[in-house]
Design an enzyme around this catalytic site. Structure first.
Site, PDB file in Angstrom:
ATOM      1  CG  ASP A  35      15.742  77.918  62.536  1.00  0.00           C
ATOM      2  OD1 ASP A  35      15.322  77.365  63.568  1.00  0.00           O
ATOM      3  OD2 ASP A  35      16.077  77.303  61.505  1.00  0.00           O
ATOM      4  CG  ASP A 219      17.232  74.258  58.954  1.00  0.00           C
ATOM      5  OD1 ASP A 219      17.422  73.337  59.761  1.00  0.00           O
ATOM      6  OD2 ASP A 219      17.006  75.434  59.296  1.00  0.00           O
TER       7      ASP A 219
HETATM    8  C1  LIG Z   1      18.172  75.783  64.756  1.00  0.00           C
HETATM    9  C2  LIG Z   1      18.845  76.136  66.020  1.00  0.00           C
HETATM   10  C3  LIG Z   1      19.540  74.918  66.568  1.00  0.00           C
HETATM   11  C4  LIG Z   1      20.101  75.260  67.917  1.00  0.00           C
HETATM   12  N1  LIG Z   1      20.897  76.462  67.866  1.00  0.00           N
HETATM   13  C5  LIG Z   1      21.990  76.590  68.633  1.00  0.00           C
HETATM   14  N2  LIG Z   1      22.303  75.655  69.484  1.00  0.00           N
HETATM   15  N3  LIG Z   1      22.686  77.699  68.442  1.00  0.00           N
HETATM   16  C6  LIG Z   1      20.509  77.600  67.072  1.00  0.00           C
HETATM   17  C7  LIG Z   1      19.849  77.225  65.799  1.00  0.00           C
HETATM   18  C1  LIG Z   2      14.124  69.200  61.558  1.00  0.00           C
HETATM   19  C2  LIG Z   2      15.032  70.038  62.433  1.00  0.00           C
HETATM   20  C3  LIG Z   2      15.984  70.848  61.559  1.00  0.00           C
HETATM   21  C4  LIG Z   2      16.837  71.734  62.411  1.00  0.00           C
HETATM   22  N1  LIG Z   2      15.989  72.578  63.231  1.00  0.00           N
HETATM   23  C5  LIG Z   2      15.929  73.934  63.064  1.00  0.00           C
HETATM   24  N2  LIG Z   2      16.607  74.498  62.065  1.00  0.00           N
HETATM   25  N3  LIG Z   2      15.244  74.642  63.919  1.00  0.00           N
HETATM   26  C6  LIG Z   2      15.101  71.873  64.127  1.00  0.00           C
HETATM   27  C7  LIG Z   2      14.193  70.955  63.318  1.00  0.00           C
END
Ligand SMILES: CC1CCN(C(=N)N)CC1
Ligand SMILES: CC1CCN(C(=N)N)CC1
Length: 330
Positions: A35, A219
């Site tokens: 991520d 992202d």
């Molecule tokens: C960036 C993250 C957002 C939350 N996620 C999720 N609920 N599987 C995983 C990736």
């Molecule tokens: C700004 C947000 C983008 C989605 N997220 C992530 N991929 N962990 C959380 C922060």
């Protein structure tokens, strides 16, 4: 050093991708969601209550001869979609695709939210954002990339995500076989810690290109593309029956409607997202109403170039000083 590992879609709409990693001695293999929008490396573990584990692989530090508890350190993170997790911290040997870090901080979950419990194919996250975002307290920890960087042939990682197929995360090298033409590099703003860059504009289908600065984050942890409302409404104006549904939380349209492509600019380069990526998924299995892969960012306060955009390119995350991001066709 270099490393290379597969990025495998976890379902039939590419909602997320997982990559195998090994932790500890003897090695324990988990599938993690890499991520670039966060900077915590956390895993389902022997500390996660059994009631919150639904088939995920877990990391058991007490079965690793090289695991060491990071005394008194804790972490807690909440993601954009409301999911969350928290726990304690170990350091242990950590390997991704042949690339090893000896003392990687591994954040063991003592609590995960229901959305993580229900995502049975994700055993945790590996943050590839800037380490300033790491939530470990009282001393924040470095990402796998930051720990590995000095030993890499080149301080980069590259992302090659694919639609309904295994792609690749490469560390330390840029594989010429994975892209065509030139890589267009643009500056990155590392504040507050995402890979933030500015796109040069967009076009809907065969329409004219609108040159405008669109600042957002690259992202890998977000499935869809979230852009300013004006751009998104211009797109769905070309889709018969499209509507912005409060009920479904975004733009939906008849699955039978023809969808234009969406092109975005990076410098002078142009990247076209195929219609098929934007016809993201039926709102429920078998439904004739489809949810769009391009949605408005107005509720987020940030524009996000998620997997739907990344799938259309080969992307270089250059961790040199200063960092830059490079986009190439493939
Ligand atoms: C960036 C993250 C957002 C939350 N996620 C999720 N609920 N599987 C995983 C990736
Ligand atoms: C700004 C947000 C983008 C989605 N997220 C992530 N991929 N962990 C959380 C922060």
């Amino acid at each position: 050093d270099t490393g290379s590992a597969a990025a495998v879609p976890i379902d039939d709409v590419d909602i997320a991708y997982v990559t195998p990693v090994t932790i500890g001695t003897p090695p324990q293999t988990l599938q993690l969601d890499f991520d670039t929008g966060s900077s915590d490396l956390w895993v389902f573990s022997s500390h996660t209550p059994a009631s919150q584990v639904r088939g995920q692989e877990i990391y058991s530090p007490n079965k690793s001869s090289t695991a060491k508890l990071l005394e008194g350190h804790t972490w807690s993170i909440t993601y954009g979609d409301g999911s969350a997790s928290r726990g304690n911290v170990y350091v242990d040997n950590f390997t991704v695709g042949g690339l090893s870090v000896a003392q990687q901080a591994v954040q063991t979950a003592q609590q995960v939210s229901s959305s993580f419990t229900s995502e049975t194919n994700i055993d945790g996250l590996l943050g590839l954002g800037f380490s300033t975002l790491n939530t470990v307290s009282p001393k924040s920890q470095l990402t796998f990339f930051d720990n590995a960087k000095a030993s890499l042939d080149s301080p980069v990682f590259t992302v090659d995500l694919k639609a309904q197929a295994a792609g690749t995360y490469d560390f330390g090298f840029i594989d010429k076989a994975k892209y065509t033409g030139e890589i267009t590099y643009v500056p990155v703003n590392t504040n507050p810690g995402y890979w933030t860059f500015t796109s040069s504009g967009y076009a809907v289908g065969s329409g004219s290109f609108s040159s405008q600065s669109i600042t957002g984050i690259a992202d890998t942890g977000t499935s869809l593309v979230y852009l300013p409302t004006a751009i998104v409404t211009a797109y769905y104006r070309q889709v018969s029956g499209a509507t912005n549904s409060r009920n479904y939380g975004g733009y939906v349209f008849p699955c039978s409607s023809a969808l234009p492509t969406f092109t975005f600019g990076v410098g002078d380069a142009r990247f076209t997202i195929p219609s098929s990526y934007i016809s993201y998924s039926p709102i429920a299995p078998g439904s004739s109403t489809c949810f769009g892969g391009l949605q408005s960012s107005s509720g987020l306060g940030i524009n996000i170039w998620g997997d739907v955009a990344l799938k259309a390119a080969f992307v270089v995350f250059n961790g040199a000083n200063p960092p830059t991001i490079g986009w190439a066709k493939k």
